[in-house]
Design a protein around this motif. Structure first.
Motif, PDB file in Angstrom:
ATOM      1  N   LEU A 191       4.323  11.043   4.961  1.00  0.00           N
ATOM      2  CA  LEU A 191       5.057   9.791   5.184  1.00  0.00           C
ATOM      3  C   LEU A 191       4.217   8.581   4.786  1.00  0.00           C
ATOM      4  N   LEU A 192       2.933   8.591   5.147  1.00  0.00           N
ATOM      5  CA  LEU A 192       2.053   7.476   4.791  1.00  0.00           C
ATOM      6  C   LEU A 192       1.877   7.390   3.282  1.00  0.00           C
ATOM      7  N   GLU A 193       1.902   8.553   2.626  1.00  0.00           N
ATOM      8  CA  GLU A 193       1.837   8.571   1.162  1.00  0.00           C
ATOM      9  C   GLU A 193       3.134   8.017   0.572  1.00  0.00           C
ATOM     10  N   ASP A 194       4.263   8.369   1.202  1.00  0.00           N
ATOM     11  CA  ASP A 194       5.573   7.899   0.717  1.00  0.00           C
ATOM     12  C   ASP A 194       5.697   6.383   0.759  1.00  0.00           C
ATOM     13  N   VAL A 195       5.036   5.747   1.743  1.00  0.00           N
ATOM     14  CA  VAL A 195       5.111   4.285   1.848  1.00  0.00           C
ATOM     15  C   VAL A 195       3.965   3.610   1.091  1.00  0.00           C
ATOM     16  N   HIS A 196       3.300   4.400   0.214  1.00  0.00           N
ATOM     17  CA  HIS A 196       2.292   3.881  -0.720  1.00  0.00           C
ATOM     18  C   HIS A 196       1.068   3.283  -0.016  1.00  0.00           C
ATOM     19  N   LEU A 197       0.651   3.897   1.095  1.00  0.00           N
ATOM     20  CA  LEU A 197      -0.595   3.468   1.745  1.00  0.00           C
ATOM     21  C   LEU A 197      -1.762   4.172   1.068  1.00  0.00           C
ATOM     22  N   GLY A 206       0.089  -6.056   6.036  1.00  0.00           N
ATOM     23  CA  GLY A 206       0.988  -5.307   5.163  1.00  0.00           C
ATOM     24  C   GLY A 206       0.885  -3.806   5.383  1.00  0.00           C
ATOM     25  N   GLN A 207      -0.342  -3.316   5.631  1.00  0.00           N
ATOM     26  CA  GLN A 207      -0.534  -1.885   5.891  1.00  0.00           C
ATOM     27  C   GLN A 207       0.097  -1.480   7.220  1.00  0.00           C
ATOM     28  N   ARG A 208      -0.039  -2.349   8.243  1.00  0.00           N
ATOM     29  CA  ARG A 208       0.590  -2.057   9.535  1.00  0.00           C
ATOM     30  C   ARG A 208       2.112  -1.999   9.400  1.00  0.00           C
ATOM     31  N   GLN A 209       2.662  -2.916   8.586  1.00  0.00           N
ATOM     32  CA  GLN A 209       4.109  -2.918   8.404  1.00  0.00           C
ATOM     33  C   GLN A 209       4.557  -1.648   7.677  1.00  0.00           C
ATOM     34  N   ARG A 210       3.765  -1.164   6.724  1.00  0.00           N
ATOM     35  CA  ARG A 210       4.083   0.086   6.027  1.00  0.00           C
ATOM     36  C   ARG A 210       4.038   1.271   6.992  1.00  0.00           C
ATOM     37  N   ALA A 211       3.042   1.245   7.899  1.00  0.00           N
ATOM     38  CA  ALA A 211       2.940   2.315   8.897  1.00  0.00           C
ATOM     39  C   ALA A 211       4.163   2.306   9.815  1.00  0.00           C
ATOM     40  N   THR A 253       2.919  -8.874  -0.874  1.00  0.00           N
ATOM     41  CA  THR A 253       3.120  -7.802   0.113  1.00  0.00           C
ATOM     42  C   THR A 253       4.587  -7.716   0.491  1.00  0.00           C
ATOM     43  N   GLN A 254       5.232  -8.881   0.656  1.00  0.00           N
ATOM     44  CA  GLN A 254       6.659  -8.922   0.977  1.00  0.00           C
ATOM     45  C   GLN A 254       7.472  -8.207  -0.096  1.00  0.00           C
ATOM     46  N   ALA A 255       7.160  -8.478  -1.359  1.00  0.00           N
ATOM     47  CA  ALA A 255       7.891  -7.844  -2.467  1.00  0.00           C
ATOM     48  C   ALA A 255       7.714  -6.330  -2.427  1.00  0.00           C
ATOM     49  N   LEU A 264       9.973  -1.036  -1.114  1.00  0.00           N
ATOM     50  CA  LEU A 264       9.802   0.216  -0.385  1.00  0.00           C
ATOM     51  C   LEU A 264      11.040   0.549   0.452  1.00  0.00           C
ATOM     52  N   ILE A 265      11.567  -0.458   1.173  1.00  0.00           N
ATOM     53  CA  ILE A 265      12.771  -0.232   1.979  1.00  0.00           C
ATOM     54  C   ILE A 265      13.932   0.184   1.081  1.00  0.00           C
ATOM     55  N   ASN A 266      14.040  -0.449  -0.082  1.00  0.00           N
ATOM     56  CA  ASN A 266      15.102  -0.114  -1.029  1.00  0.00           C
ATOM     57  C   ASN A 266      14.962   1.315  -1.556  1.00  0.00           C
ATOM     58  N   GLU A 267      13.699   1.720  -1.838  1.00  0.00           N
ATOM     59  CA  GLU A 267      13.439   3.090  -2.308  1.00  0.00           C
ATOM     60  C   GLU A 267      13.836   4.113  -1.247  1.00  0.00           C
ATOM     61  N   MET A 268      13.425   3.851  -0.013  1.00  0.00           N
ATOM     62  CA  MET A 268      13.726   4.769   1.078  1.00  0.00           C
ATOM     63  C   MET A 268      15.240   4.867   1.305  1.00  0.00           C
TER      64      MET A 268
END
Length: 542
Positions: A137-143, A160-165, A191-193, A198-202
């Motif tokens: 999952l962390l890989e999927d969100v590009h961390l 930005g990393q916390r928001q991805r987590a 980071t916003q972009a 990421l949300i769109n990809e998911m």
């Protein structure tokens, strides 16, 4: 689009007795389909976040509760669901990304431990499989380096990393509905972009419906299929993104859109050649010493400001832009001597204030004042507003009567009622507190105002009022202003010149129009390309 995932019908959410209005949300009716992104926009207090919490069963009952209406999720009325049933739904079928991940994440649990918790409560998986899935999952969100981040604590990650987590946790069980409550408000444009992409990809992968709460119309223009506009708990307008943004019918929607700063820089103003402030080769570092009690490895050495040289002219607004961690706020605090720089000079009318002691610095303090990002944190909650504003002049030797008279005058200048004089900071809204912070900064009749992200936490209409106020004051008092921001829309409308910072260095400087129209540095180009809603902005301009 197939059958509706969510249908809210005639929902009322009641507030406690004594509140400024009886209902936080009144007669709300909206729906959401699979794969659709529905944006709810409106100012603070419009009922956006309470609507989201009602869907999750997270209203702070009994003080705030749903009193009427239905919330149908795949045909099931969530207002009638038991708490055990809501625990089953949360995370597995409806997930939420919160605005501030640092407060939403458990500070004493690792990121991996918090994702693991989702699987332990909702899925029958062995520990090894849960860990493997968390890393995936962390890989999927590009961390970067998921195996390291799975063992990290929230404070060890960037915003930005916390928001991805948080997004990884929200998507762990592939929910049917994803609620995003202002998930990018505090983030830099780049980071916003990335987060929006990421949300769109998911969403594309899982066909989730997304309920996106925001007050950023640029974000709305980029991601929304449909838009709901709320004011004082009521829906005042709804429709496709094209209809609402390009042909708004309600006066409130029109006013909100009119308040959004344009990306087209304003016309240049006459430029003074009188330099009032000059920084030369300013440097500031942190860390590098021993850790707590002298044990363990030395702390990491960070050069927050590296050889920065800049000038500020009389009556000019110099914008300092860049992402979080670029050194903007550290530079501002060095300029105003809230912290000492390691080397370099800061000249205020040819006097190097870096070499001045505390008593020698006092006469210069009144000439350069600061407006802080968070006025609630920077105003003393135990002191009345009149005293907060008059305190500075009195410390400088002014008589109480004249200082208090000046405070009343300044309250009027910043657009507050004279009754504010005897009230405490907590009795005001965020925009009003920022006006108080500006009045306090002006009380000493400064020549230079340093504004550190003064509108980043405000709604667009309040933001527009504060920016207009600052511009009026700058014009009336011939103030010079250093304006720190990561919002390039604000910078375009406020600043005469820009200095772009990255990793503590100024990588580009020039007139605002020149930088927006022809950025030279690749980092500046990245920042400008990441600003949301650019196509919409161009459409409005034509």
């Amino acid at each position: 689009m197939t059958d509706k995932l969510l249908t809210i019908s005639n929902l009322d959410i009641a507030l406690p007795e004594g509140s400024e209005r009886r209902l936080a949300v009144e007669n709300l009716s909206i729906d959401l389909s699979p794969g659709e992104t529905l944006c709810i926009v409106g100012e603070s207090g419009s009922g956006k976040s309470l609507t989201a919490r009602a869907l999750m069963g997270l209203l702070p009952a009994p003080h705030v509760r749903a009193t009427k209406g239905k919330v149908l999720f795949c045909g099931e009325d969530l207002t009638q669901a038991s708490e055990p049933r809501m625990r089953q739904i949360r995370g597995s079928e409806i997930s939420m990304i919160f605005q501030e991940p640092m407060t939403a994440l458990n500070p004493v649990m690792t990121i991996g431990g918090q994702i693991d918790e989702v699987f332990r409560f909702h899925a029958d998986m062995p520990p090894r499989e849960r860990r493997k899935r968390a890393i995936q999952l962390l890989e999927d969100v590009h961390l970067p380096d998921p195996k390291q981040i799975v063992a990290a604590y929230p404070h060890e990650l960037s915003g930005g990393q916390r928001q991805r987590a948080m997004i990884a946790m929200a998507l762990a069980l592939e929910p049917k509905i994803l609620i995003a409550d202002e998930p990018t408000t505090a983030l830099d444009v780049t980071t916003q972009a990335q987060i929006l992409k990421l949300i769109n990809e998911m969403q594309d992968v899982h066909k989730s419906g997304v309920l996106f709460i925001t007050h950023d119309f640029g974000v709305v223009a980029d991601i929304a299929d449909r838009v709901v506009v709320m004011q004082y708990g009521k829906v005042v307008e709804t429709g496709t993104v094209d209809k609402v943004l390009n042909a708004p019918e309600h006066s409130y929607t029109q006013a909100l859109i009119a308040s959004v700063p344009s990306l087209i820089p304003r016309a240049p103003r006459p430029r003074s050649e009188h330099i009032v402030l000059s920084g030369k080769d300013v440097q500031k570092s942190f860390g590098g010493g021993k850790s707590l009690f002298g044990f363990g490895k030395p702390n990491r050495h960070v050069r927050a400001v590296k050889d920065v040289t800049l000038d500020l002219r009389r009556g000019e607004t110099l914008g300092v832009v860049g992402e979080s961690g670029s050194g903007k706020s550290t530079l501002a605090r060095c300029i105003i001597r809230l912290m000492d720089s390691d080397s370099g000079s800061i000249l205020l009318d040819d006097v190097d204030i870096t070499s001045l002691g505390r008593s020698e610095m006092r006469p210069f303090r009144k000439r350069i004042q600061m407006v802080f990002q968070d006025p609630f944190a920077s105003l003393n909650p135990r002191i009345k507003v009149g005293q907060i504003i008059s305190q500075g002049p009195m410390i400088q030797g002014e008589a109480r009567e004249s200082a208090e008279a000046r405070a009343r005058e300044l309250l009027e200048i910043v657009g507050l009622d004279e009754r504010a004089f005897n009230r405490y900071p907590h009795e005001f809204s965020g925009g009003q507190r920022q006006r108080i912070g500006i009045a306090r900064a002006l009380a000493l009749d400064p020549e230079i105002l340093v504004a550190d992200e003064p509108v980043s936490a405000l709604d667009v209409s309040i933001q527009a009022q504060i920016l207009e106020l600052l511009d009026e004051i700058r014009e009336k008092m011939n103030l010079s202003m250093m304006f720190i921001t990561h919002d390039l829309r604000v910078a375009a409308q406020v600043c005469d010149r820009l200095a772009v910072m990255r990793y503590g260095e100024i990588v580009e400087t020039g007139a605002t129009g020149d930088i927006f129209n022809n950025p030279q540095h690749s980092y500046t180009q990245e920042l400008l390309a990441a600003v949301p809603g650019q196509n919409w902005d161009r459409k409005l301009a034509t």
